[in-house]
Structure formats: C-alpha cells, structure tokens
Design an enzyme around this catalytic site. Structure first.
Site, mmCIF file in Angstrom:
data_model
loop_
_atom_site.group_PDB
_atom_site.id
_atom_site.type_symbol
_atom_site.label_atom_id
_atom_site.label_comp_id
_atom_site.label_asym_id
_atom_site.label_seq_id
_atom_site.Cartn_x
_atom_site.Cartn_y
_atom_site.Cartn_z
ATOM 1 N N LYS A 1 -54.413 0.580 -16.187
ATOM 2 C CA LYS A 1 -54.436 0.684 -14.728
ATOM 3 C C LYS A 1 -53.593 -0.440 -14.143
ATOM 4 O O LYS A 1 -53.863 -1.610 -14.369
ATOM 5 C CB LYS A 1 -55.859 0.610 -14.177
ATOM 6 C CG LYS A 1 -55.897 0.887 -12.687
ATOM 7 C CD LYS A 1 -57.286 0.791 -12.112
ATOM 8 C CE LYS A 1 -57.273 1.206 -10.658
ATOM 9 N NZ LYS A 1 -56.227 0.499 -9.875
ATOM 10 N N ASP B 1 -51.897 -2.746 -11.078
ATOM 11 C CA ASP B 1 -52.379 -3.339 -9.830
ATOM 12 C C ASP B 1 -51.183 -3.524 -8.899
ATOM 13 O O ASP B 1 -50.599 -4.600 -8.812
ATOM 14 C CB ASP B 1 -53.046 -4.685 -10.124
ATOM 15 C CG ASP B 1 -53.888 -5.184 -8.952
ATOM 16 O OD1 ASP B 1 -54.062 -4.428 -7.987
ATOM 17 O OD2 ASP B 1 -54.368 -6.323 -9.015
ATOM 18 N N GLU C 1 -56.704 -5.036 -15.232
ATOM 19 C CA GLU C 1 -57.697 -4.501 -14.298
ATOM 20 C C GLU C 1 -58.591 -3.442 -14.923
ATOM 21 O O GLU C 1 -59.752 -3.311 -14.564
ATOM 22 C CB GLU C 1 -56.991 -3.931 -13.065
ATOM 23 C CG GLU C 1 -57.933 -3.510 -11.957
ATOM 24 C CD GLU C 1 -57.195 -3.014 -10.729
ATOM 25 O OE1 GLU C 1 -57.869 -2.663 -9.729
ATOM 26 O OE2 GLU C 1 -55.966 -2.962 -10.754
#
Length: 319
Positions: free
Chosen positions: A31, A33, A178
């Site tokens: 993921k 950011d 993340e």
C-alpha cells in the site's frame, strides 16, 4: 487519435486478510502512501494526470511527462499512485505534500521537481490500445501491465505476490510500510466503487474525516487549535466522530490555524451539535486522516491522533 475514456479509480475497502483457505485467490501489493492518479496516455505520447477528485494535476508533476513516450505510441489509461520517497525508499506523504497543489504554478512545480522528485507507482491498466479492460479479471490486467515493462526514472511497476498474505503483511510491517492491498485475482475493475474485491489492510487503523470545528488551545497555544472536531459524511449530512487533540507538529498546527480562520462560519455543520465548550465552527471542506484505536458503540473514535491533512481529497471523496 484514440479518444480515451475517463475512468474513475476503483477503491479498496478497509478490512483484514482474506481467509487462509482462499489465500491463493488473491494478489498482494504494497500500500503506497501518496496521491492516487489515473494516467491518460495518448498515441502521440502526451500525458494527462487526473487525481481521485477528477482534478487535472498534470502540471504539478512535470517529471512524469516522459512516461507517454515510454509506451511507444500505444494509447492507455493506467492506474497508480504518485509518491515521494524518503531516504530509505519508502513513500512519504509529508514529503509529497510540498508537490501537491502546484498544477496552477508550473514554474514552481518544475523547481520542486528538482528538490522533491515524484514517482508514479503503477498497479493497473484499464484501457489499452483501443480496448477497455474493465471487465477483464485483475490477473489478466496485471499481466498486460507487466508486459508494458514500465520502469523508468520516475515511474515503476512493482511486483506483487500471489498468495502468502501473512508473509506480505509481516514484511511490510518490518519495513515500516503502511500496509498491503489484497486484490482478488478474478475481480473486474469497478470505476468509482469501493469494492470488497480490493481490501486495504493497514498496520494501524486510520479513517478520512472532515473537520467541522475546533477548540482553541491554552497558554502558548492561544489562537491555535488545541483540538479539532471531526465528522464523517453519511446519507443525511455530517455525523460527529470525535475530538482530535494530538498528532500535529508545530508547523502543521500553525498551517491548520490559518485554514480554519479562512473557513470560519457561525453555524455548526454537524447533524447534531456536539457538547463541546468553546467550540468554533468551520465550513466542512477540510479533509484529514486520523489514526485511532477503536470506536465506541456510538461510532466515536477512541484515542484519535491526527495523521495528516489530505489536500488531495474533497469532502465527498471520504468514506
């Protein structure tokens, strides 16, 4: 010239790892950011970048323009995330913030591109060489993206893992990332939909909230926000979600104070006025991301902490 269709980005639903029995039916991506972007590449190599809100952000990232030529005349619509990397190669939203909002200032954007270069991390292709891939399964779209071999000075196509979700989650935790996004291999691309076939698993719980008010600080914080009153959009308006009083740097607190001053109004924007003494109200247009532990039965955030302002999101993009 091919007329490229405008396609809203598909969104992931917050959740947990898929059941172990179905682990092999999912792909796992890191993921990122950053700022979500749909990249529209014409046959002549011209590039247009649209944010999740639909805003044209092409001029804010001049270093991404050569991506069009990298496709060799093949028109395409690509899905990805614009990031700025820290010294350890991790996406850092705070660094990226200095690049956002510069679409109307191309000279400043060019200067900032030298200081804080951006990367476009690509993870999907939804239109390619005159053909829509929306109905194709994720595994097929992903294979098409990898065949494009889009790895350059300011763009990349990171690898994904099929199965082994527990390992992927543990590795991102150890690396200080993340979290991960799990994508069902058979899933179609659903524009603008927050679908259960894409699941984002974060190492901390976060939520996008809308700022509806604030409470002034005391002592040296006089005139600055001591706490923000935040809410979440729902069908009939803005529901109060709690008070956030930690998590800012001094610089961000000062920045927020100016934004709150400009947005000041006399009436409470929440469905029900929260019982907070000394509250001041603002137009519900500032979006922020908040970390929290759990929720109360009433849906209030417990132990919330401010994470970041989200200038890339409009209030209607939350949820």
């Amino acid at each position: 010239m091919t007329t490229l269709p405008r396609i809203a980005p598909m969104l992931a639903t917050p959740g947990h790892l898929p059941p172990a029995a179905t682990d092999g039916q999912w792909a796992y991506e890191v993921k990122q950011d950053g700022q979500r972007a749909m990249a529209y590449v014409e046959a002549d190599g011209s590039l247009r970048l649209l944010a999740r809100s639909g805003a044209d952000i092409t001029a804010a990232y001049p270093e991404l323009a050569p991506l069009g030529a990298a496709l060799g005349g093949v028109p395409a619509v690509l899905d990805g995330e614009i990031v700025a990397l820290d010294d350890q190669g991790r996406s850092d939203f705070e660094r990226l913030q200095s690049r956002m909002g510069l679409a109307g200032s191309p000279l400043k954007a060019a200067r900032m591109a030298e200081r804080v270069p951006a990367q476009l991390v690509l993870f999907d292709v939804v239109f390619l060489d005159g053909t829509s891939l929306l109905a194709r399964p994720y595994a097929e779209r992903r294979a098409a993206l990898e065949r494009l071999a889009l790895d350059g000075p300011h763009w990349s196509t990171p690898s994904v893992a099929v199965g082994h979700g527990e390992n992927a989650l543990a590795m991102t935790r150890e690396a200080g990332l993340e979290g991960i996004v799990a994508k069902r291999l058979t899933s179609a691309y659903e524009p603008g939909v927050r679908a259960r076939s894409w699941i984002k698993i974060r190492h901390v719980r976060t939520v996008d909230v809308i700022v509806g008010g604030w409470v002034p600080g005391r002592g040296r914080l006089g005139g600055l926000p001591g706490a923000l009153l935040v809410g979440e959009r729902h069908a009939s308006g803005l529901r109060y979600a709690g008070s956030v009083g930690t998590g800012w740097s001094d610089a961000e607190r000062t920045r927020l104070a100016e934004l709150l001053r400009v947005a000041a109004v006399d009436t409470c924007p929440f469905d029900e006025t929260p019982p907070v003494a000394g509250a001041r109200w603002v137009l519900p247009r500032l979006v922020g991301e908040v970390r929290y532990a759990t929720r109360t039965k009433a849906g209030r955030l417990r132990q919330p902490s401010w994470h970041r302002l989200r200038p890339d999101l409009a209030p209607d993009d939350t949820g």
